[in-house]
Design a protein around this motif. Structure first.
Motif, PDB file in Angstrom:
ATOM      1  N   THR A 116       0.552  -1.432  -0.052  1.00 60.95           N
ATOM      2  CA  THR A 116       0.276  -0.406  -0.128  1.00 60.95           C
ATOM      3  C   THR A 116       0.717   1.284  -0.320  1.00 60.95           C
ATOM      4  N   PRO A 117       1.826   1.954  -0.983  1.00 58.62           N
ATOM      5  CA  PRO A 117       2.484   2.372  -1.182  1.00 58.62           C
ATOM      6  C   PRO A 117       1.577   3.944  -1.598  1.00 58.62           C
ATOM      7  N   GLY A 118       2.183   4.580  -0.867  1.00 58.80           N
ATOM      8  CA  GLY A 118       1.475   6.490  -0.966  1.00 58.80           C
ATOM      9  C   GLY A 118       0.409   6.462  -0.356  1.00 58.80           C
ATOM     10  N   GLN A 119       0.659   6.153   0.930  1.00 63.44           N
ATOM     11  CA  GLN A 119      -0.076   6.190   1.870  1.00 63.44           C
ATOM     12  C   GLN A 119       0.543   6.123   3.321  1.00 63.44           C
ATOM     13  N   PRO A 120      -0.206   6.520   4.416  1.00 69.52           N
ATOM     14  CA  PRO A 120      -0.010   6.596   5.586  1.00 69.52           C
ATOM     15  C   PRO A 120       0.395   5.511   6.410  1.00 69.52           C
ATOM     16  N   HIS A 121       1.096   5.096   6.895  1.00 69.34           N
ATOM     17  CA  HIS A 121       1.397   3.790   7.731  1.00 69.34           C
ATOM     18  C   HIS A 121       1.739   3.303   9.122  1.00 69.34           C
ATOM     19  N   ALA A 122       1.661   5.256   9.747  1.00 73.73           N
ATOM     20  CA  ALA A 122       1.903   4.711  11.382  1.00 73.73           C
ATOM     21  C   ALA A 122       0.627   3.719  12.342  1.00 73.73           C
ATOM     22  N   ILE A 123       1.313   3.223  12.455  1.00 73.69           N
ATOM     23  CA  ILE A 123       0.324   1.958  13.125  1.00 73.69           C
ATOM     24  C   ILE A 123       0.519   2.119  15.065  1.00 73.69           C
ATOM     25  N   GLY A 124      -0.170   0.851  15.310  1.00 69.07           N
ATOM     26  CA  GLY A 124      -0.121   0.335  17.050  1.00 69.07           C
ATOM     27  C   GLY A 124      -0.444   2.108  18.068  1.00 69.07           C
ATOM     28  N   ARG A 125      -0.533   1.582  19.380  1.00 71.36           N
ATOM     29  CA  ARG A 125      -0.329   2.306  20.359  1.00 71.36           C
ATOM     30  C   ARG A 125       0.279   4.195  20.132  1.00 71.36           C
ATOM     31  N   TYR A 126       1.764   3.684  19.809  1.00 66.81           N
ATOM     32  CA  TYR A 126       2.872   4.694  19.662  1.00 66.81           C
ATOM     33  C   TYR A 126       2.708   5.372  18.272  1.00 66.81           C
ATOM     34  N   GLN A 127       1.909   5.194  17.447  1.00 65.07           N
ATOM     35  CA  GLN A 127       1.554   5.581  15.667  1.00 65.07           C
ATOM     36  C   GLN A 127       3.969   5.117  15.180  1.00 65.07           C
ATOM     37  N   PHE A 128       3.907   4.007  15.617  1.00 64.23           N
ATOM     38  CA  PHE A 128       5.572   3.897  14.725  1.00 64.23           C
ATOM     39  C   PHE A 128       5.349   3.881  13.072  1.00 64.23           C
ATOM     40  N   ILE A 129       6.547   4.919  12.336  1.00 61.73           N
ATOM     41  CA  ILE A 129       6.579   4.643  11.361  1.00 61.73           C
ATOM     42  C   ILE A 129       7.084   3.505  10.874  1.00 61.73           C
ATOM     43  N   PRO A 130       7.306   3.360   9.626  1.00 56.95           N
ATOM     44  CA  PRO A 130       7.823   2.243   9.012  1.00 56.95           C
ATOM     45  C   PRO A 130       9.573   2.593   9.321  1.00 56.95           C
TER      46      PRO A 130
END
Length: 226
Positions: A116-130
């Motif tokens: 899913t390129p081209g979109q944000p991917h921040a994830i989890g409780r602490y919004q880890f970016i890739p």
């Protein structure tokens, strides 16, 4: 080396990865529904990093006052993840992961980002970016099949707290305001003394709490810290 680093930064910005810095919720944004289709943390030759066991998982960093750390992590999660908590996915992601983040392995998260390129991917409780997630996973030597559980997310977040100067703050050698500034440079939802995010205006970022709330909360957790 410097030229290579500049080129890498240019490629990162051009690819839309800059949007990864955005916090999960603008003040008025609704909570996300946390499911959907497939998708990389890394492209090309580096994509295999999640698929290799680099070493056995390390012991969990330096011992800390667990109650105080839990309260600090909860404060950060309040700024970053909202009610979705450990299953939060950045609100700008058009294609969500194939299941709740806590049910996914690191390899599955890697695959979702790759697809899913081209979109944000921040994830989890602490919004880890890739890029951050990749670095922390490598540093902790987590196998690809490690599930992105609350314990794993907390473990990785504590590494970031230590990088921000947690040990020095606890010992009294790092002033509270400087520690808060370091935290705000890691988490876009946290404010600076002027009330703005360190990344204000960048990819839509804004602080999600006031400096007074941030400062008061930290004073309540560490009343003995200067």
């Amino acid at each position: 080396m410097a030229g290579r680093l500049l080129a890498m930064v240019f490629i990162w910005l051009a690819s839309g990865a800059a949007g990864e810095l955005q916090s999960l919720f603008p003040r008025s944004a609704p909570s996300p529904v946390s499911h959907a289709a497939p998708g990389s943390l890394f492209a090309g030759a580096e994509a295999g990093l999640f698929r290799a066991v680099l070493r056995q998982p390390a012991a969990l960093t330096t011992p800390h006052d667990s109650n105080r750390i839990d309260r600090l992590l909860t404060l950060i999660a309040r700024a970053e993840a909202g009610p979705a908590n450990y299953d939060a996915v950045q609100h700008g992601a058009r294609i969500l992961p194939p299941g709740p983040p806590t049910a996914l392995t690191l390899a599955e998260i890697d695959a979702w980002i790759d697809a899913t390129p081209g979109q944000p991917h921040a994830i989890g409780r602490y919004q880890f970016i890739p890029a951050t997630l990749r670095r922390l996973v490598r540093a902790e030597g987590l196998p690809a099949q490690t599930r992105f559980t609350p314990d794993v997310q907390d473990r990785l977040a504590i590494v970031l707290l230590e990088e921000a100067g947690l040990k020095d703050f606890e010992s009294g050698t790092l002033p509270r305001a400087r520690f808060m500034h370091s935290l705000a440079r890691i988490w876009a939802g946290l404010p600076l003394p002027n009330g703005r995010s360190y990344y204000h205006g960048y990819a839509g970022n804004k602080a999600t709490m006031s400096w007074a709330t941030f400062d008061g909360s930290l004073r309540a957790i560490w009343p003995d810290a200067g």
